[in-house]
Motif scaffolding. Sequence first.
Motif, PDB file in Angstrom:
ATOM      1  N   THR A  64       0.850  -1.193   0.000  1.00 10.45           N
ATOM      2  CA  THR A  64       0.000   0.000   0.000  1.00 10.45           C
ATOM      3  C   THR A  64       0.885   1.241   0.000  1.00 10.45           C
ATOM      4  O   THR A  64       2.048   1.185   0.404  1.00 10.45           O
ATOM      5  CB  THR A  64      -0.911   0.051   1.244  1.00 10.45           C
ATOM      6  N   GLN A  66       2.278   4.574   1.367  1.00  9.72           N
ATOM      7  CA  GLN A  66       2.468   5.191   2.689  1.00  9.72           C
ATOM      8  C   GLN A  66       3.389   6.387   2.548  1.00  9.72           C
ATOM      9  O   GLN A  66       4.255   6.407   1.679  1.00  9.72           O
ATOM     10  CB  GLN A  66       3.094   4.188   3.669  1.00  9.72           C
ATOM     11  N   VAL A  76       4.757   0.570   0.010  1.00  5.18           N
ATOM     12  CA  VAL A  76       5.321  -0.254   1.089  1.00  5.18           C
ATOM     13  C   VAL A  76       4.830  -1.686   0.914  1.00  5.18           C
ATOM     14  O   VAL A  76       3.633  -1.950   1.003  1.00  5.18           O
ATOM     15  CB  VAL A  76       4.892   0.289   2.465  1.00  5.18           C
ATOM     16  N   ASN A  78       3.754  -5.247   1.705  1.00  6.93           N
ATOM     17  CA  ASN A  78       3.300  -5.942   2.915  1.00  6.93           C
ATOM     18  C   ASN A  78       2.889  -7.394   2.639  1.00  6.93           C
ATOM     19  O   ASN A  78       2.343  -8.062   3.499  1.00  6.93           O
ATOM     20  CB  ASN A  78       2.169  -5.180   3.608  1.00  6.93           C
ATOM     21  N   GLN A  79       3.171  -7.843   1.418  1.00  8.98           N
ATOM     22  CA  GLN A  79       2.923  -9.248   1.074  1.00  8.98           C
ATOM     23  C   GLN A  79       4.269  -9.887   0.730  1.00  8.98           C
ATOM     24  O   GLN A  79       5.169  -9.205   0.243  1.00  8.98           O
ATOM     25  CB  GLN A  79       2.007  -9.355  -0.153  1.00  8.98           C
ATOM     26  N   PRO A  80       4.401 -11.190   0.972  1.00 13.92           N
ATOM     27  CA  PRO A  80       5.655 -11.846   0.576  1.00 13.92           C
ATOM     28  C   PRO A  80       5.938 -11.591  -0.909  1.00 13.92           C
ATOM     29  O   PRO A  80       5.001 -11.525  -1.706  1.00 13.92           O
ATOM     30  CB  PRO A  80       5.374 -13.331   0.843  1.00 13.92           C
TER      31      PRO A  80
ATOM     32  N   MET B 281      12.639 -10.193   8.860  1.00 21.53           N
ATOM     33  CA  MET B 281      11.628 -10.433   7.823  1.00 21.53           C
ATOM     34  C   MET B 281      11.109 -11.872   7.825  1.00 21.53           C
ATOM     35  O   MET B 281       9.922 -12.112   7.688  1.00 21.53           O
ATOM     36  CB  MET B 281      12.230 -10.109   6.445  1.00 21.53           C
ATOM     37  N   GLU B 288       8.054 -15.711   4.955  1.00 20.30           N
ATOM     38  CA  GLU B 288       7.604 -14.362   5.260  1.00 20.30           C
ATOM     39  C   GLU B 288       6.080 -14.398   5.322  1.00 20.30           C
ATOM     40  O   GLU B 288       5.451 -15.109   4.551  1.00 20.30           O
ATOM     41  CB  GLU B 288       8.046 -13.437   4.120  1.00 20.30           C
ATOM     42  N   GLU B 289       5.493 -13.632   6.222  1.00 21.64           N
ATOM     43  CA  GLU B 289       4.035 -13.651   6.318  1.00 21.64           C
ATOM     44  C   GLU B 289       3.401 -12.401   5.711  1.00 21.64           C
ATOM     45  O   GLU B 289       4.098 -11.413   5.468  1.00 21.64           O
ATOM     46  CB  GLU B 289       3.605 -13.793   7.790  1.00 21.64           C
ATOM     47  N   SER B 290       2.101 -12.455   5.478  1.00 27.06           N
ATOM     48  CA  SER B 290       1.370 -11.277   5.026  1.00 27.06           C
ATOM     49  C   SER B 290       1.207 -10.327   6.205  1.00 27.06           C
ATOM     50  O   SER B 290       0.917 -10.755   7.320  1.00 27.06           O
ATOM     51  CB  SER B 290      -0.010 -11.672   4.508  1.00 27.06           C
ATOM     52  N   LEU B 291       1.384  -9.057   5.928  1.00 25.24           N
ATOM     53  CA  LEU B 291       1.414  -8.074   7.009  1.00 25.24           C
ATOM     54  C   LEU B 291       0.382  -6.975   6.777  1.00 25.24           C
ATOM     55  O   LEU B 291      -0.185  -6.875   5.679  1.00 25.24           O
ATOM     56  CB  LEU B 291       2.819  -7.454   7.081  1.00 25.24           C
ATOM     57  N   ASP B 292       0.188  -6.127   7.782  1.00 26.70           N
ATOM     58  CA  ASP B 292      -0.701  -4.981   7.568  1.00 26.70           C
ATOM     59  C   ASP B 292       0.083  -3.885   6.844  1.00 26.70           C
ATOM     60  O   ASP B 292       1.257  -4.058   6.511  1.00 26.70           O
ATOM     61  CB  ASP B 292      -1.332  -4.502   8.885  1.00 26.70           C
ATOM     62  N   GLU B 293      -0.545  -2.743   6.645  1.00 24.59           N
ATOM     63  CA  GLU B 293       0.100  -1.735   5.788  1.00 24.59           C
ATOM     64  C   GLU B 293       1.360  -1.127   6.402  1.00 24.59           C
ATOM     65  O   GLU B 293       2.167  -0.527   5.699  1.00 24.59           O
ATOM     66  CB  GLU B 293      -0.905  -0.652   5.400  1.00 24.59           C
ATOM     67  N   ARG B 295       3.546  -3.000   7.856  1.00 24.89           N
ATOM     68  CA  ARG B 295       4.371  -4.187   7.954  1.00 24.89           C
ATOM     69  C   ARG B 295       4.283  -4.783   9.359  1.00 24.89           C
ATOM     70  O   ARG B 295       5.274  -5.226   9.930  1.00 24.89           O
ATOM     71  CB  ARG B 295       5.842  -3.926   7.552  1.00 24.89           C
ATOM     72  N   ALA B 309      11.607  -5.136   6.371  1.00 25.57           N
ATOM     73  CA  ALA B 309      11.655  -5.513   4.956  1.00 25.57           C
ATOM     74  C   ALA B 309      13.049  -6.048   4.636  1.00 25.57           C
ATOM     75  O   ALA B 309      13.944  -6.026   5.486  1.00 25.57           O
ATOM     76  CB  ALA B 309      11.328  -4.308   4.080  1.00 25.57           C
ATOM     77  N   GLY B 318       6.796   0.199   7.323  1.00 24.22           N
ATOM     78  CA  GLY B 318       6.082   1.102   6.423  1.00 24.22           C
ATOM     79  C   GLY B 318       5.422   2.299   7.073  1.00 24.22           C
ATOM     80  O   GLY B 318       5.285   3.361   6.465  1.00 24.22           O
TER      81      GLY B 318
END
Lengths: 112, 357
Positions: A64, A66, A76, A78-80, B281, B288-293, B295, B309, B318
């Motif tokens: 997203t 930022q 930024v 936020n996904q692998p 990370m 690595e996992e899915s994160l919020d905006e 991170r 990151a 982030g």
Amino acid sequence: MLIKSRPFNIVYVAVASMFLMQTINTANAHSSSLNKIALEVCKQKERSQACQYNGGHNDLYIGTCQYISEHDLTCVRNQPIQKVESDKHSHNIEANQKKQDSQKDNKANKSK
Amino acid sequence: MQLLNRINKGLLLCTSVLTLVVLQGCENAPKLDDSQLNAGKANIQAGLDISLFKDGAFILPPKIVDCETTARTKTTCYELKTSGAPAMREPGPFCPRNTSDGADVGGAWFDKSGSGDLIDITGEFIVNLSRYYDDPNWMLYDPKTNKIRYTDTKASCLGAAKPDVEEQYKQNCIECLMSYLDDDFSRTYLIPTTPIKAEEAQRVRTVGIALDGAELSGSAPVDAILGSYTIAAFDDCGGHINVHQGYHYHSTTGCTDTVTTDDGHAPLVGYAPDGYGIYAMEDALGKEESLDECRGSTDEVRGYHYHAASPSENMIIGCISGETVRSADEHAGPPPGADGRPPRDGRPPKAGKPPRD
């Protein structure tokens, strides 16, 4: 002349085109620093809007926008990091972008 | 053949017995009731754990003081005072000296692909900068002597490591030393003892403090740095020095990683200014996992926490999810100094030719 038959010519041209397309695709990802690309994809967006870009080596970065400074937004992740096949790459980016944007819209509509 | 059949039958029998035992074991396994689950939640590592910092991370014993967040919440904070240097190691090396120098002499820099590890700044890397950045103006070395131009004095460090790089310091590998800092240089961090989730995420100013006491810094303005034909060299730990922040990290490469649990979670790197932990990370399996905006992510052991990151992404997290307290010496926006800020007109220099010397 080594290339005589027409079918061979077509195959040759197709292979050459694919190679050229792949080269162009890679060059795009490498022609400017990654930071520029991350900033570029958020230029017309607002904070928290979905973004994605090719991070080089066919890596797809999804995240997203930022604030990186008072006024500038950057993407930024936020996904692998996803590996994308180069020929499917642009299609996938478009599809993912639409999906994320519609998810955002749905959220916004619900909150209203 | 008969022998093989017997072995097969034996194996089948063993597998069956083992399966039954395992199934029986699962059935008899104690189930957690609500109170036990809640007890687990009570063990959430909420907030900063001073004991996880390295010896020498602080120049004064940390203390708890009253403080007010930028959202005007009155709370208590840890006051952490550091020397601006990483504990238990000497920063560097940064710039190689000669075009034949290998990775052991120089430090590291962002991979231009923006993913994965930092790349080594070797003599060869310096020689090939024109090709690497596809710009023939790069010339950080003297082709006659093969010596690499780097900022070897305090004056040149100050001249190169600033927003509008002085003309004479363009085309330099930038390195600054801790000895260039004022004698009384120190950094003070005020971090809420108990993190408070903010109503809205804030932008990153300072990313936080690493477990060795050095600052975790926001993104380096890479385009401005490269636009001045400079490389603000990191050491292999992903940090460098300027006279405003001291030694600070722009990426995490494992130098402060500390395993805090045995559940395979990523190691702790440091803490954000809102008090939430910043972890590496990837977990122990390299996932690595899915994160919020920002991170960030939440689990039952750590509560809310961030994940850094990759080293070449030029960002650690982030945004900031919790409330923060502005420290007296906190910088607003990207730090000055070795990071360099964009030139005032925001454009790269027109003439990127090397100095005549």
